[in-house]
Design an enzyme around this catalytic site. Structure first.
Site, PDB file in Angstrom:
ATOM      1  N   GLU A 114       0.071  95.917 -22.467  1.00  0.00           N
ATOM      2  CA  GLU A 114       1.390  96.262 -21.437  1.00  0.00           C
ATOM      3  C   GLU A 114       2.533  96.968 -23.063  1.00  0.00           C
ATOM      4  OE1 GLU A 114       1.776  92.062 -19.070  1.00  0.00           O
ATOM      5  OE2 GLU A 114       2.505  92.232 -21.007  1.00  0.00           O
ATOM      6  N   CYS A 127       9.309  99.314 -25.729  1.00  0.00           N
ATOM      7  CA  CYS A 127       8.000  98.237 -26.871  1.00  0.00           C
ATOM      8  C   CYS A 127       6.613  98.671 -26.460  1.00  0.00           C
ATOM      9  CB  CYS A 127       9.266  97.041 -26.424  1.00  0.00           C
ATOM     10  SG  CYS A 127       7.935  95.216 -27.405  1.00  0.00           S
ATOM     11  N   CYS A 134      -4.431  90.883 -30.098  1.00  0.00           N
ATOM     12  CA  CYS A 134      -3.881  90.468 -31.605  1.00  0.00           C
ATOM     13  C   CYS A 134      -4.875  89.017 -31.970  1.00  0.00           C
ATOM     14  CB  CYS A 134      -2.700  90.135 -31.558  1.00  0.00           C
ATOM     15  SG  CYS A 134      -2.062  90.025 -33.412  1.00  0.00           S
ATOM     16  N   CYS A 138      -0.717  83.465 -34.388  1.00  0.00           N
ATOM     17  CA  CYS A 138       0.617  83.134 -34.354  1.00  0.00           C
ATOM     18  C   CYS A 138       0.759  82.207 -33.207  1.00  0.00           C
ATOM     19  CB  CYS A 138       1.968  83.296 -34.862  1.00  0.00           C
ATOM     20  SG  CYS A 138       1.734  84.946 -35.845  1.00  0.00           S
ATOM     21  N   CYS A 141       3.070  82.824 -30.444  1.00  0.00           N
ATOM     22  CA  CYS A 141       3.059  83.843 -29.560  1.00  0.00           C
ATOM     23  C   CYS A 141       1.585  83.992 -28.319  1.00  0.00           C
ATOM     24  CB  CYS A 141       2.720  84.649 -30.334  1.00  0.00           C
ATOM     25  SG  CYS A 141       2.525  86.679 -29.616  1.00  0.00           S
ATOM     26  N   CYS A 365       9.659  89.209 -26.198  1.00  0.00           N
ATOM     27  CA  CYS A 365       9.014  89.221 -27.434  1.00  0.00           C
ATOM     28  C   CYS A 365       8.385  88.176 -27.820  1.00  0.00           C
ATOM     29  CB  CYS A 365       9.829  89.050 -28.345  1.00  0.00           C
ATOM     30  SG  CYS A 365      10.440  90.668 -29.301  1.00  0.00           S
TER      31      CYS A 365
HETATM   32  N1  SAH Z   1       2.518  91.719 -34.793  1.00  0.00           N
HETATM   33  C1  SAH Z   1       3.979  92.479 -35.215  1.00  0.00           C
HETATM   34  C2  SAH Z   1       4.283  92.669 -34.109  1.00  0.00           C
HETATM   35  C3  SAH Z   1       4.501  92.213 -32.139  1.00  0.00           C
HETATM   36  S1  SAH Z   1       5.263  90.841 -31.513  1.00  0.00           S
HETATM   37  C4  SAH Z   1       5.035  91.324 -35.686  1.00  0.00           C
HETATM   38  O1  SAH Z   1       4.972  89.741 -35.527  1.00  0.00           O
HETATM   39  O2  SAH Z   1       5.701  91.086 -36.323  1.00  0.00           O
HETATM   40  C5  SAH Z   1       7.302  91.146 -32.205  1.00  0.00           C
HETATM   41  C6  SAH Z   1       8.320  90.069 -32.768  1.00  0.00           C
HETATM   42  O3  SAH Z   1       8.094  88.910 -31.516  1.00  0.00           O
HETATM   43  C7  SAH Z   1       7.765  89.214 -33.169  1.00  0.00           C
HETATM   44  O4  SAH Z   1       8.775  89.387 -35.043  1.00  0.00           O
HETATM   45  C8  SAH Z   1       6.790  88.017 -33.089  1.00  0.00           C
HETATM   46  O5  SAH Z   1       7.197  86.799 -33.959  1.00  0.00           O
HETATM   47  C9  SAH Z   1       8.181  87.337 -31.439  1.00  0.00           C
HETATM   48  N2  SAH Z   1       7.766  86.884 -31.283  1.00  0.00           N
HETATM   49  C10 SAH Z   1       6.153  86.585 -30.955  1.00  0.00           C
HETATM   50  N3  SAH Z   1       6.202  85.048 -29.839  1.00  0.00           N
HETATM   51  C11 SAH Z   1       7.490  85.126 -29.835  1.00  0.00           C
HETATM   52  C12 SAH Z   1       7.935  84.132 -28.741  1.00  0.00           C
HETATM   53  N4  SAH Z   1       7.407  83.451 -27.828  1.00  0.00           N
HETATM   54  N5  SAH Z   1       9.361  83.893 -28.751  1.00  0.00           N
HETATM   55  C13 SAH Z   1       9.764  84.673 -29.152  1.00  0.00           C
HETATM   56  N6  SAH Z   1       9.431  86.083 -30.449  1.00  0.00           N
HETATM   57  C14 SAH Z   1       8.325  86.237 -30.490  1.00  0.00           C
END
Ligand code: SAH
Length: 375
Positions: A114, A127, A134, A138, A141, A365
Site C-alpha cells: 500500500e 508514504c 515486514c 513489532c 504494527c 502509520c
Molecule cells: N519499519 C520502519 C518504517 C515503517 S513504520 C519503522 O519502523 O520505522 C512507520 C512508523 O509508524 C514507525 O515509527 C512505526 O513504529 C509507526 N507505527 C507502527 N505501527 C503503528 C501504530 N499502530 N500506531 C502508530 N504508529 C505506528
C-alpha cells in the site's frame, strides 16, 4: 535513419526474463548512465534513452500511446521491454475530504502493498512501502503481524512516488514534495533498492524525479550497521528512528530488533547520522496507554537524547497509537499525552505530535496490512 532500424521490429531481449519472486526489471532500475547502452543493445538509436526518461520521469506519462516522438509501431515493444507494469491498482480509499488517498497495489507476483498520498495545505506527502510485509514483528504494527514476503525493487518503490506525482499533476493540485518510507516494510532491511530509489527520486529531470533530498525521510527500527552506512551515502535525507521506549527492558518487547541492537547503540547511530549529515534526526515515539507513556519515561527519553548533546541534533515526533485489529493496546489519554509533551519541552527537547491522517481507512502509520479483503 532511426526509423529505418526501428520500424516494426520486435526488440531483442535486453533484460533477462523475470524469475520467480523477482519483479521484472524496469527502466527505473537502471542507472541513468546505463540507459543509453540498454536501448542501443535493443537495436535502437541512443537518443531514444533521453526521450524515454523524459516521458517517464519528467512528464510522468506512463502510457506509451502518448509517446508520440516514438514511431507508433515501436511503442508496444519498447513498453514491454523497458516499462513492464509493476503496480496494478486493486483498490483505492479516500478520506479527510479527499485529501488522503490510500492505494492497494498488486505486484507482478500477487504480493500486495500500500501507499498513501496525503495533501496538507501547501504540502503533499507520499508514504511509500519498501517491502511486501515486514520481518520486524513489532507487536503494535499491523504490517508486522504477517511477516515478510519479499523486498520491493527500486522501480517498484519509485513507481509509487511517480504515481502520486502524476495524480497531483493531473488534478492541478501542486506537487509531491515529501516522501516518507513509513509504509510497509523496514527500508534499511532492503538497503540497496531503497538507496537506489532515493537516488532516482532526487536525480534531476529527465533522468530522475527531481525531488529535493530534504523532503525525503527514511524511517527505521534501528538497524545500526545500515544507519552508519546510510550516513556515508552523501544523501541528505532525513533519518527517523522508531524508538518507542527509552529503556531496553520495554524496547525489547515493543521493537524486537532491540534484542540485537540496544537503545544506546540505536541512539548513538542516530546521533552519528546527525553529526555527519548535519540533518536533524527524528525520534519516533508511539504513545501507548500505560505501556510507554509514563512521566518517568518522558524524563528518561530526555536523558537519553540530551546525554548526546543539545545542539539541536534531534527532534521527537510523538505518534498517538493507531488501533490495529486484535491489538490489546490503546492510545494514551489526552492528559497523559500532554504531560509527556510538557516534560520533554521543559527539558528543551523539540517535540511535535503527529496527526493521525487516514485512520478511518486504515491508512495511518502502522495500519497497513494489505490483506486485500478489508473492502
Ligand atoms: N519499519 C520502519 C518504517 C515503517 S513504520 C519503522 O519502523 O520505522 C512507520 C512508523 O509508524 C514507525 O515509527 C512505526 O513504529 C509507526 N507505527 C507502527 N505501527 C503503528 C501504530 N499502530 N500506531 C502508530 N504508529 C505506528
Amino acid at each position: 535513419m532511426g526509423a529505418d532500424i526501428e520500424s516494426g521490429r520486435a526488440l531483442p531481449l535486453v533484460f533477462e526474463a523475470p524469475r520467480k519472486g523477482k519483479p521484472p526489471k524496469h527502466w527505473a532500475d537502471l542507472e541513468p548512465a546505463d540507459r543509453k547502452e540498454a536501448v542501443v543493445a535493443a537495436g535502437l538509436p541512443g537518443y531514444r534513452a533521453a526521450q524515454l526518461s523524459k516521458h517517464w520521469f519528467e512528464r510522468l506519462s506512463h502510457d506509451p500511446d502518448e509517446w508520440t516522438d516514438l514511431p507508433a509501431d515501436l511503442r508496444a515493444a519498447v513498453a514491454e521491454q523497458f516499462f513492464p507494469l509493476l503496480l496494478n491498482t486493486v483498490s483505492e480509499k479516500t478520506t479527510d475530504n479527499g485529501d488522503t488517498i490510500k492505494t492497494l497495489w498488486k505486484l507482478h507476483d500477487g504480493a500486495l502493498v500500500e501507499s498513501v498520498l496525503m495533501q496538507y495545505p501547501g504540502r503533499t506527502t507520499m508514504c511509500v512501502s519498501s517491502q511486501a510485509g515486514c520481518g520486524m514483528a513489532c507487536p503494535f504494527c499491523a504490517t508486522g503481524q504477517g511477516g515478510l514476503q519479499r523486498n520491493m525493487s527500486t522501480a517498484e518503490i519509485v513507481a509509487q512516488v511517480a504515481d502520486g506525482m502524476r495524480r497531483m499533476r493531473a488534478d492541478g493540485a501542486g506537487r509531491v514534495g515529501n516522501v516518507v518510507f513509513m509504509g510497509m516494510g523496514e527500508p534499511l532491511a532492503n538497503y540497496k533498492a531503497v538507496v537506489g530509489a532515493v537516488r532516482s527520486m532526487i536525480t534531476p529531470n529527465p533522468d530522475g524525479l527531481g525531488m529535493s533530498a530534504r523532503g525525503i525521510t527514511v524511517s527505521t527500527v534501528g538497524l545500526v550497521p545500515a544507519m552508519h552506512k546510510l550516513a556515508e551515502e552523501q544523501l541528505p535525507v532525513t533519518l527517523a528512528l522508531s524508538l518507542h521506549a527509552p529503556d531496553d527492558e520495554l524496547r525489547d518487547e515493543l521493537v524486537p530488533i532491540n534484542n540485537r541492537w540496544k537503545v544506546d547503540e540505536a541512539v548513538d547511530a542516530a546521533w552519528e547520522y546527525a553529526r555527519k549529515t548535519r540533518r536533524r534526526v527524528s525520534i519516533e515515539y508511539i504513545l501507548i496507554k500505560d505501556m510507554n507513556d509514563q512521566a518517568f519515561r518522558a524524563d528518561l527519553l530526555a536523558d537519553v537524547l540530551l546525554r548526546r548533546g543539545d545542539w539541536g541534533w534531534v527532534h521527537v515526533n510523538l505518534i498517538p497509537l493507531n488501533p490495529t485489529p486484535g491489538s490489546k493496546w490503546d492510545a494514551s489519554r489526552p492528559e497523559v499525552q500532554r504531560e509527556f509533551v510538557r516534560r520533554l519541552e521543559a527539558r528543551g527537547v523539540p517535540v511535535t505530535v503527529r496527526d493521525t491522517r487516514g485512520q478511518e481507512i486504515d491508512g495511518a502509520c502502522g495500519q497497513l496490512a494489505a490483506t486485500g479483503t478489508q473492502g
